[in-house]
Write a protein that holds these residues in place. Structure first.
Motif, PDB file in Angstrom:
ATOM      1  N   SER A  66    -138.884   0.942  28.900  1.00  8.96           N
ATOM      2  CA  SER A  66    -137.708   1.275  28.090  1.00  8.96           C
ATOM      3  C   SER A  66    -136.431   1.186  28.906  1.00  8.96           C
ATOM      4  O   SER A  66    -135.410   0.673  28.435  1.00  8.96           O
ATOM      5  CB  SER A  66    -137.828   2.685  27.501  1.00  8.96           C
ATOM      6  OG  SER A  66    -138.944   2.752  26.670  1.00  8.96           O
ATOM      7  N   ILE A  67    -136.472   1.690  30.149  1.00  7.44           N
ATOM      8  CA  ILE A  67    -135.276   1.656  30.985  1.00  7.44           C
ATOM      9  C   ILE A  67    -134.916   0.210  31.325  1.00  7.44           C
ATOM     10  O   ILE A  67    -133.756  -0.194  31.254  1.00  7.44           O
ATOM     11  CB  ILE A  67    -135.490   2.480  32.282  1.00  7.44           C
ATOM     12  CG1 ILE A  67    -135.682   3.962  31.937  1.00  7.44           C
ATOM     13  CG2 ILE A  67    -134.342   2.281  33.253  1.00  7.44           C
ATOM     14  CD1 ILE A  67    -134.422   4.725  31.685  1.00  7.44           C
ATOM     15  N   THR A  68    -135.943  -0.575  31.661  1.00 11.09           N
ATOM     16  CA  THR A  68    -135.687  -1.968  32.008  1.00 11.09           C
ATOM     17  C   THR A  68    -135.097  -2.722  30.820  1.00 11.09           C
ATOM     18  O   THR A  68    -134.058  -3.390  30.935  1.00 11.09           O
ATOM     19  CB  THR A  68    -137.002  -2.655  32.436  1.00 11.09           C
ATOM     20  OG1 THR A  68    -137.682  -1.791  33.336  1.00 11.09           O
ATOM     21  CG2 THR A  68    -136.730  -3.980  33.097  1.00 11.09           C
ATOM     22  N   VAL A  69    -135.781  -2.614  29.696  1.00 11.26           N
ATOM     23  CA  VAL A  69    -135.313  -3.317  28.507  1.00 11.26           C
ATOM     24  C   VAL A  69    -133.928  -2.805  28.103  1.00 11.26           C
ATOM     25  O   VAL A  69    -133.036  -3.590  27.762  1.00 11.26           O
ATOM     26  CB  VAL A  69    -136.316  -3.132  27.341  1.00 11.26           C
ATOM     27  CG1 VAL A  69    -135.734  -3.665  26.042  1.00 11.26           C
ATOM     28  CG2 VAL A  69    -137.615  -3.837  27.664  1.00 11.26           C
ATOM     29  N   GLY A  70    -133.753  -1.477  28.160  1.00 11.44           N
ATOM     30  CA  GLY A  70    -132.477  -0.888  27.779  1.00 11.44           C
ATOM     31  C   GLY A  70    -131.347  -1.401  28.646  1.00 11.44           C
ATOM     32  O   GLY A  70    -130.250  -1.723  28.161  1.00 11.44           O
ATOM     33  N   MET A  71    -131.621  -1.506  29.956  1.00 11.29           N
ATOM     34  CA  MET A  71    -130.572  -1.957  30.865  1.00 11.29           C
ATOM     35  C   MET A  71    -130.217  -3.420  30.582  1.00 11.29           C
ATOM     36  O   MET A  71    -129.040  -3.789  30.516  1.00 11.29           O
ATOM     37  CB  MET A  71    -131.034  -1.780  32.311  1.00 11.29           C
ATOM     38  CG  MET A  71    -129.892  -1.733  33.304  1.00 11.29           C
ATOM     39  SD  MET A  71    -130.460  -1.453  34.988  1.00 11.29           S
ATOM     40  CE  MET A  71    -131.004   0.231  34.917  1.00 11.29           C
ATOM     41  N   ALA A  72    -131.242  -4.240  30.385  1.00 14.22           N
ATOM     42  CA  ALA A  72    -130.991  -5.664  30.101  1.00 14.22           C
ATOM     43  C   ALA A  72    -130.189  -5.807  28.811  1.00 14.22           C
ATOM     44  O   ALA A  72    -129.241  -6.596  28.728  1.00 14.22           O
ATOM     45  CB  ALA A  72    -132.321  -6.408  29.988  1.00 14.22           C
TER      46      ALA A  72
END
Lengths: 530, 334
Positions: A66-72
């Motif tokens: 979630s953090i990775t996708v959210g940041m992207a």
């Protein structure tokens, strides 16, 4: 931390509030234990170690993804400008507050066996992609849609708030897209990561209906299921409290880790529309991220809208009960959003005013407390407390629901307001001290004008959270006191899928309107105050 | 309570409260599950019908499930405001009886039409249906006719069921398989495992997965097709009849000992099981009535298939074994 203005009142208020929340949680557990009269209860039939292991793996994966996708996604949205961008941002944000079941069914209508993608694939290529929406992958997918989009919304607010002069400097230095991210974006995002990660981990750790529905069976379960069963099926209240205590203990470790991290100054302020575009590969990547996320996140919600705004809507809006439920939802949503704002400001201002690391950690914890406590335990405990205080549950219902919803929204509010408030206290502390501003004037002259948009985002979050809440209302709802989500689930439970779809779509529209409108409104109000 | 809830809301909104009820009329408070009290459920019709004759006010208090009503009364004990619970079923009536909170109904129920003669002294039945798997004739041409035939189908034939720890039909399936197969039940569950797409918390989630085409069959009731025929003019949803027989879910109502309105409560239960009360049930709760309604029931109900054999478990058997059967089920599908 000599630069911090001396604000004993703020710290005292935050300590009082934190203590109050801790006492409330303790009272809830105590009320249930007191009701568990006699008997050891059946020996726990649950393999807690296994449950904890499975739940932690699932929640850990959810958090990282979630953090990775959210940041992207935040990165792509910050750079790209296109018509309807605000609407897309609103749609992304609305996933977190939409009842999980609605999102899950939206996902299935896209990715399910009979979903759009399978149908298109069969029509075009003659084969189906099968059933990817169930099992661990299904759980993760649903959670990333719910939580990743929320992370993106918070991070986007931080990126959009990067001051224009800093961007201009960067542009004139000719930073590459990667350098730009590392030097300008990352410092702005860093402060939000611990809080977001903690929230997402807790949400995934305690997730229940989604895990049960998409997980496939008892093999993929959370502790929350076991607690629900202990309360409902076995009526083993002491056992339920034991399990709940286990869950609270595990979650507290996560909360502690998140709260203990040192404050990181971030940028704050009004959003600007920078005209600095990345070029070449970075821009292509941004478009790819946005397209993929739109297919993954926005299509399911869109299908909810399409399903719901068709067949059943006329019948639904013709019911007086619908309008009563709408009024209840709006009143409760507004009241709990305002209460959340007060609570979050008290905690965040107090937290920002202290340089003491231990105190900071302690003041950070109560925000999350409510996420760690199982919903069924909370509603049961509140129900018992209200009765012991001598009120009829139906009288107390609106107040309990408002309070509970505010506490549920508190971590999200803190994730929104906390980082910018602390940044202000640290970067402008010297100025505030030298001007000799009082606490009140510090708030009205310095903090509030810089926070306008964040307050709008936070109010939208809290309002919609409460609008979509099901957990708290379930035990306190009566025939005459129901909210829209409750009405939706009653419709689902009586074959009225069309009615439920219509209410889900109306809820979603309300959410999107709030997310698009409130941040703008508050930015404008705060600008006027500046 | 209606008044105070609205008042509380009204104070918040700044509006005036709904007109107050006359205070000298007794209020009969009935706990039930939410679908029953909903605008489209049987609640409003039964309230209007009974209030026309009783000189009282009926107030529904809806919990999120039938077991939720029982747990709520257990928590409230003697201080409960409930006079009656409507909506428990025969799978938990043994447990409900054991709480000692329920009074005898004292009604003569010998004229009722049920799969089995009714002898319960505390609980009055008001509707029933057999647990059954529903399928859509558009996608399933030849449904399985037994659990063993279902198990023998290819693994991509999927069913959705409910968790027995949270949903009454889920518990019903566990009891059904136990009643039909006895000691072989774990073997049946193990055979079903590859076919189970998912186990949901509530019936509504399973049923909607089925309607959305995610699964070929969902555990529901033999009367579910009636809803689609009557409300939607759709006759493609059918209940598969199994040779080993079906277990019935009979929904019941009971009077609480602590109620101050014993006589009124008895009158309500008599009304609930009477022809007038029963007329409300079929096309609002989508179950069979417990009396012969003749021409007053939608003809669609007459077209529904009835199982050749109704399986029966006693209260004692259920109370003594349900925990073990649930554990066996969970172990087999884990």
């Amino acid at each position: 931390m000599l630069t911090l203005p001396h604000r004993p009142l703020r710290i005292a208020a935050a300590i009082t509030l934190a203590t109050g929340i801790a006492v409330l949680i303790a009272l809830v557990l105590w009320a249930i234990l007191a009701a568990a009269t006699g008997g050891e209860g059946s020996a726990s039939r649950i393999d807690i170690a296994h449950l904890l292991r499975m739940t932690s793996i699932q929640a850990g994966l959810t958090t990282v993804l979630s953090i990775t996708v959210g940041m992207a996604l935040a990165w792509a949205l910050n750079r790209l400008r296109f018509p309807g961008r605000d609407l897309v941002v609103g749609l992304f944000a609305s996933a977190i507050v939409t009842p999980g079941m609605v999102v899950a069914f939206g996902l299935l209508s896209i990715w399910g066996r009979n979903g759009w993608i399978n149908q298109a694939s069969e029509a075009l290529f003659g084969f189906s992609i099968g059933n990817p929406a169930f099992g661990l992958s299904g759980i993760l997918f649903a959670h990333v849609v719910l939580d990743g989009a929320f992370a993106a919304r918070i991070m986007l607010a931080r990126l959009d708030a990067i001051p224009t002069p800093r961007l201009k400097t960067g542009q004139s230095l000719g930073l590459t897209p990667w350098q730009r991210f590392a030097i300008i974006d990352w410092p702005a995002l860093r402060g939000t990561v611990p809080g977001l990660a903690a929230i997402i981990f807790l949400l995934a750790f305690t997730s229940f209906p989604i895990v049960l529905m998409l997980g496939g069976g008892p093999a993929n379960q959370t502790l929350e299921v076991a607690i629900y069963a202990a309360v409902r099926q076995d009526f083993d209240l002491a056992g339920a409290v034991r399990l709940a205590a286990t869950q609270i203990a595990v979650c507290s470790l996560v909360i502690l880790a998140a709260s203990a991290l040192a404050p990181i100054p971030t940028s704050f302020g009004a959003s600007a529309a920078p005209r600095w575009r990345d070029r070449g590969f970075a821009r292509l990547l941004q478009m790819l991220v946005l397209t993929l996320c739109t297919i993954g996140f926005v299509l399911p919600l869109l299908s909810v809208l399409i399903d719901g705004l068709g067949a059943g809507i006329g019948r639904v809006v013709a019911q007086p009960a619908f309008w009563w439920a709408t009024a209840s939802s709006l009143v409760i949503g507004t009241a709990s959003a305002l209460l959340t704002l007060l609570l979050a400001l008290a905690l965040a201002l107090g937290r920002g005013a202290t340089g003491n690391g231990l105190l900071r950690t302690l003041l950070g914890m109560p925000a999350f407390a409510y996420l760690a406590v199982p919903a069924v335990v909370l509603s049961l405990g509140f129900f018992l407390l209200v009765r012991q205080l001598g009120f009829a549950p139906s009288v107390a219902a609106p107040y309990v629901v408002i309070l509970a919803n505010s506490l549920l929204a508190l971590p999200f509010a803190m994730a929104t307001l906390g980082p910018p408030l602390e940044a202000i206290a640290r970067s402008r502390g010297k100025l505030i001290r030298s001007l000799g501003l009082s606490g009140w004037r510090q708030f009205t002259l310095v903090e509030y004008p810089l926070l306008g948009r964040d307050i709008g985002v936070m109010l939208a979050l809290a309002f919609c959270f409460s609008l979509g809440d099901l957990g708290v209302i379930a035990l306190f709802g009566t025939q005459d006191f129901q909210t829209l989500p409750l009405m939706m689930f009653r419709a689902l439970g009586s074959y009225r899928g069309n009615d439920a779809a219509a209410i889900a779509a109306i809820l979603l529209v309300g959410t999107i309107v709030a997310f698009v409108g409130l941040p703008r409104l508050f930015e404008r109000i705060a600008d006027a105050a500046r | 309570m209606v008044k105070s809830t609205r008042l509380a809301l009204a104070v918040l909104v700044g509006l005036f409260a709904a007109p107050a009820f006359a205070e000298d009329v007794p209020t009969l408070t009935i706990y039930t599950y939410d679908g029953f009290a909903a605008e489209w459920g049987p609640g409003p019709g039964l309230k209007a019908g009974f209030e026309a004759t009783c000189g009282c006010v009926v107030e529904w208090v809806a919990a999120d499930s039938s077991i939720g009503t029982l747990r709520r009364v257990q928590l409230e004990g003697d201080t409960t405001e409930a006079d009656i619970i409507v909506g428990l079923d025969t799978a938990i009536s043994g447990e409900a009886r054991a709480t000692g909170l329920f009074a005898d109904h004292g009604l003569d129920l010998s004229g009722l039409k049920l799969p089995e003669p009714w002898t319960d002294a505390q609980f009055v039945p008001f509707d029933y249906a057999h647990f059954a798997f529903v399928y859509d004739t558009d996608t399933v041409a030849t449904p399985p006719t037994s659990f063993e035939e279902l198990i023998a189908l290819p693994d991509n034939f999927k069913i959705v069921v409910q968790d027995p720890r949270s949903a009454t039909p889920g518990l019903g399936l566990v009891l059904w398989i136990a009643a039909a197969y006895g000691d072989r039940a774990p073997e049946i569950w193990a055979g079903l495992k590859p076919h189970i797409l998912t186990v949901t918390r509530e019936w509504s989630e399973s049923y909607n997965l089925f309607l959305e085409g995610e699964a070929d069959m969902a555990l529901s009731y033999s009367t579910s097709p009636a809803y689609h025929i009557i409300a939607e003019g759709d006759d493609t949803i059918h209940a598969a009849m199994f040779e080993e027989g079906h277990l019935a879910q009979t929904e019941v109502a009971g009077i609480l000992k602590s109620s101050e309105h014993q006589e009124l409560a008895r009158q309500f239960l008599a009304y609930l099981a009477s022809v007038d009360g029963q007329k409300v049930i079929p096309s609002t709760n989508w179950m069979f009535p417990v009396v012969d309604l003749g021409a007053d029931i939608d003809p669609a109900f007459a077209t529904l298939p009835q199982p050749e054999k109704t399986l029966v478990l006693s209260d004692e058997e259920i109370a003594a074994n349900s925990q073990r059967w649930i554990d066996e089920m969970l172990a087999a599908v884990q």
